[in-house]
Design a protein around this motif. Sequence first.
Motif, PDB file in Angstrom:
ATOM      1  N   ASN A 288       1.219   6.285 -15.740  1.00 57.67           N
ATOM      2  CA  ASN A 288      -0.018   6.377 -16.523  1.00 57.67           C
ATOM      3  C   ASN A 288       0.072   7.460 -17.591  1.00 57.67           C
ATOM      4  OD1 ASN A 288      -0.089   8.486 -14.645  1.00 57.67           O
ATOM      5  ND2 ASN A 288      -2.317   8.396 -14.423  1.00 57.67           N
ATOM      6  N   LEU A 289       0.805   8.538 -17.318  1.00 59.37           N
ATOM      7  CA  LEU A 289       0.973   9.587 -18.324  1.00 59.37           C
ATOM      8  C   LEU A 289       1.872   9.095 -19.459  1.00 59.37           C
ATOM      9  CD1 LEU A 289       0.379  12.453 -19.215  1.00 59.37           C
ATOM     10  CD2 LEU A 289       2.321  13.243 -17.838  1.00 59.37           C
ATOM     11  N   ALA A 290       2.838   8.270 -19.131  1.00 56.19           N
ATOM     12  CA  ALA A 290       3.694   7.687 -20.177  1.00 56.19           C
ATOM     13  C   ALA A 290       2.859   6.836 -21.129  1.00 56.19           C
ATOM     14  CB  ALA A 290       4.803   6.859 -19.545  1.00 56.19           C
ATOM     15  N   GLY A 291       1.931   6.053 -20.566  1.00 57.64           N
ATOM     16  CA  GLY A 291       1.049   5.244 -21.401  1.00 57.64           C
ATOM     17  C   GLY A 291       0.175   6.108 -22.292  1.00 57.64           C
ATOM     18  N   LEU A 292      -0.319   7.209 -21.738  1.00 62.16           N
ATOM     19  CA  LEU A 292      -1.172   8.110 -22.506  1.00 62.16           C
ATOM     20  C   LEU A 292      -0.384   8.750 -23.652  1.00 62.16           C
ATOM     21  CD1 LEU A 292      -4.147   9.074 -22.225  1.00 62.16           C
ATOM     22  CD2 LEU A 292      -3.273  11.090 -21.065  1.00 62.16           C
ATOM     23  N   LEU A 293       0.833   9.197 -23.363  1.00 61.31           N
ATOM     24  CA  LEU A 293       1.678   9.795 -24.398  1.00 61.31           C
ATOM     25  C   LEU A 293       2.026   8.793 -25.490  1.00 61.31           C
ATOM     26  CD1 LEU A 293       4.051  11.878 -22.090  1.00 61.31           C
ATOM     27  CD2 LEU A 293       2.636  12.834 -23.929  1.00 61.31           C
ATOM     28  N   LEU A 294       2.317   7.568 -25.085  1.00 66.74           N
ATOM     29  CA  LEU A 294       2.623   6.522 -26.072  1.00 66.74           C
ATOM     30  C   LEU A 294       1.425   6.279 -26.981  1.00 66.74           C
ATOM     31  CD1 LEU A 294       4.467   4.342 -27.231  1.00 66.74           C
ATOM     32  CD2 LEU A 294       3.680   2.805 -25.412  1.00 66.74           C
ATOM     33  N   GLY A 295       0.220   6.252 -26.396  1.00 71.92           N
ATOM     34  CA  GLY A 295      -0.987   6.067 -27.194  1.00 71.92           C
ATOM     35  C   GLY A 295      -1.172   7.177 -28.208  1.00 71.92           C
ATOM     36  N   ALA A 296      -0.855   8.415 -27.818  1.00 73.55           N
ATOM     37  CA  ALA A 296      -0.995   9.543 -28.739  1.00 73.55           C
ATOM     38  C   ALA A 296      -0.021   9.435 -29.899  1.00 73.55           C
ATOM     39  CB  ALA A 296      -0.784  10.851 -27.980  1.00 73.55           C
ATOM     40  N   ILE A 297       1.211   9.006 -29.608  1.00 68.89           N
ATOM     41  CA  ILE A 297       2.205   8.860 -30.681  1.00 68.89           C
ATOM     42  C   ILE A 297       1.783   7.759 -31.650  1.00 68.89           C
ATOM     43  CG2 ILE A 297       4.598   8.239 -31.194  1.00 68.89           C
ATOM     44  CD1 ILE A 297       5.364   9.477 -28.470  1.00 68.89           C
ATOM     45  N   ILE A 298       1.337   6.636 -31.109  1.00 68.13           N
ATOM     46  CA  ILE A 298       0.878   5.534 -31.974  1.00 68.13           C
ATOM     47  C   ILE A 298      -0.291   5.993 -32.839  1.00 68.13           C
ATOM     48  CG2 ILE A 298      -0.268   3.284 -31.955  1.00 68.13           C
ATOM     49  CD1 ILE A 298       1.427   2.610 -29.471  1.00 68.13           C
ATOM     50  N   SER A 299      -1.218   6.733 -32.244  1.00 65.28           N
ATOM     51  CA  SER A 299      -2.392   7.207 -32.967  1.00 65.28           C
ATOM     52  C   SER A 299      -2.006   8.175 -34.072  1.00 65.28           C
ATOM     53  CB  SER A 299      -3.368   7.880 -31.992  1.00 65.28           C
ATOM     54  OG  SER A 299      -4.437   8.486 -32.683  1.00 65.28           O
ATOM     55  N   ASP A 300      -1.160   9.154 -33.772  1.00 64.65           N
ATOM     56  CA  ASP A 300      -0.867  10.205 -34.745  1.00 64.65           C
ATOM     57  C   ASP A 300       0.075   9.740 -35.848  1.00 64.65           C
ATOM     58  OD1 ASP A 300      -2.118  12.718 -34.781  1.00 64.65           O
ATOM     59  OD2 ASP A 300      -0.203  13.757 -34.540  1.00 64.65           O
ATOM     60  N   THR A 301       0.882   8.730 -35.570  1.00 66.24           N
ATOM     61  CA  THR A 301       1.787   8.208 -36.604  1.00 66.24           C
ATOM     62  C   THR A 301       1.204   6.972 -37.285  1.00 66.24           C
ATOM     63  OG1 THR A 301       2.972   6.793 -35.028  1.00 66.24           O
ATOM     64  CG2 THR A 301       3.821   9.027 -35.353  1.00 66.24           C
TER      65      THR A 301
END
Length: 542
Positions: A369-382
């Motif tokens: 679940n933390l991997a999913g959260l981190l992926l979402g942050a990268i998609i959002s910020d880039t």
Amino acid sequence: MEKVYVCGHRHPDTDSIVSAIAYSYLKQRQGEYAIACRLGPVNQETKYLLNRFDFDEPVALEDARIRLNEIDLEKPIAVYEDETIFETLDKMKYYQQPYVCVVDHHNKVKGMVTRNDLADIGLGDTALGIDLLKNASLSNICKTLQGKIIVDDEQMHLNGKVSIVALSQRLSADYEVRDRIVIIGDDPVSQKHLIQKGAGLLVVVWAKEIQEDVIELAKEYHCPILISGYGSMNTSRYLFFSPSISSVMKENVMCFYEDEYLEDVAKKMVRKRYRAYPVIDKENYLVGYILKDHAMNHQNKTLILVDHNEFSQSVKNIEKACVKEVIDHHRVYDFYSSEPIFFRNEIVGSSATIIASMFMEQEIEIPKNLAGLLLGAIISDTLNFQSPTTTAKDIRIAEKLEAIAQLNMDEFAYDILFMNSNIESKNISDFLKEDVKSFDIEGYRVIIAQVVIPSCDCMKTMHEAIQEELVHYVRKKGCDLVSLVLTSVTDNGSYFYNEGKISQWVDQELEIEHGNPKFLENIVSRKKQIVPMITQIIQKNA
């Protein structure tokens, strides 16, 4: 163990919140007591991701200074106001604490006593003991002497003085006992004589019972009788500790509220001589004690900054805190430290990229679940890897997180971008609350707010309302320039709205007609494009 607060910047975006959560988890895995924090409300996109992956919002952090309720206070040991001095001393001895608060039966502070205060009763002038015993209750005297009440009388009359009657040939003839507490042995003749002479209370030692004729005489003369559980010596010693503690407590005690800042408390303590002070909540309930020595040597919070390093974008009073680490991907501007710290700043599109790579470097497993959260942050910020800040490392780390989280990245990116599709339903003021950063550029206060929108079509009817809202915002914040940038991922560009006393510089340079914003293609990154562009314009015109 030292508590460490991990926080992103003010007006946090998804990358800021997720980075705080992920890095605090990493530090916990390394054995540190780390807490994820936020410096502002969580936006809708971030809430969606937190809910999707079952994470709570980080706790709000208002100030870098430490409050009393954030430190380990001394235990809230207290006595009730109707407990005896003897019981109070006994509790102090048991807890090895030379001070104690006196509370009512709702646990609200009424006063305070120290062992030194109570020492005056045993070592000071007898006048103090006489004054206290005048109003001592029979039940408290009995409790202190571990005795037994034989005769009780509501008309007990005491002047506070104490006499110990020693038996002799002359019996009690030479003793002045009127209204006194009289300690007497097991001699019925003397007992009756003392009662008839007007004794206020008979305390009988070395006796198991009292003769019936003595009891009847005591009732007639309104002279209570109790049998002490101690001999003459200890009875006489303990008697003076039988008044209630409320009779000797200091009232109007200096208390501190649990939400006060420790540095403010320390300043107040300097002017006082006491060793410990009560700490209360807003209802005046005792929650603990703060020691003067601890307050004088206080330290403020220990922080780890993620997704920012500028003090102007960080928590209030950060200059008073101990900054332990910085993990960031922005420019280094007004940061300073009095001691060496761990500072990791990389040219990547997201702080989440750096933190995810730190998990992998240290071979610490990233939960699904933390991997999913981190992926979402990268998609959002880039901006789904369309931002010019995107690097090969962002894409490589994102692919690894995609595999761990077992997600389809394209579908996941659509879900995230869909969260911003209801722009028309938002208030204009919401645009200036979500992802806002403040900058000092050539002495001018500049605020840049960026909002990601699904398409430019949804903005066609909102231009006038946005410009009016910016006028109010400038008046409220007192800034020299506010730029609201509405960035469309699908159209790969941004609308610029500017207001403030130097807004004409930006409008003229970008060829924007004031009140009629212009869409600038390929401008999507605040960090790499918008801030440098506005900085250059201000430097040119200042």
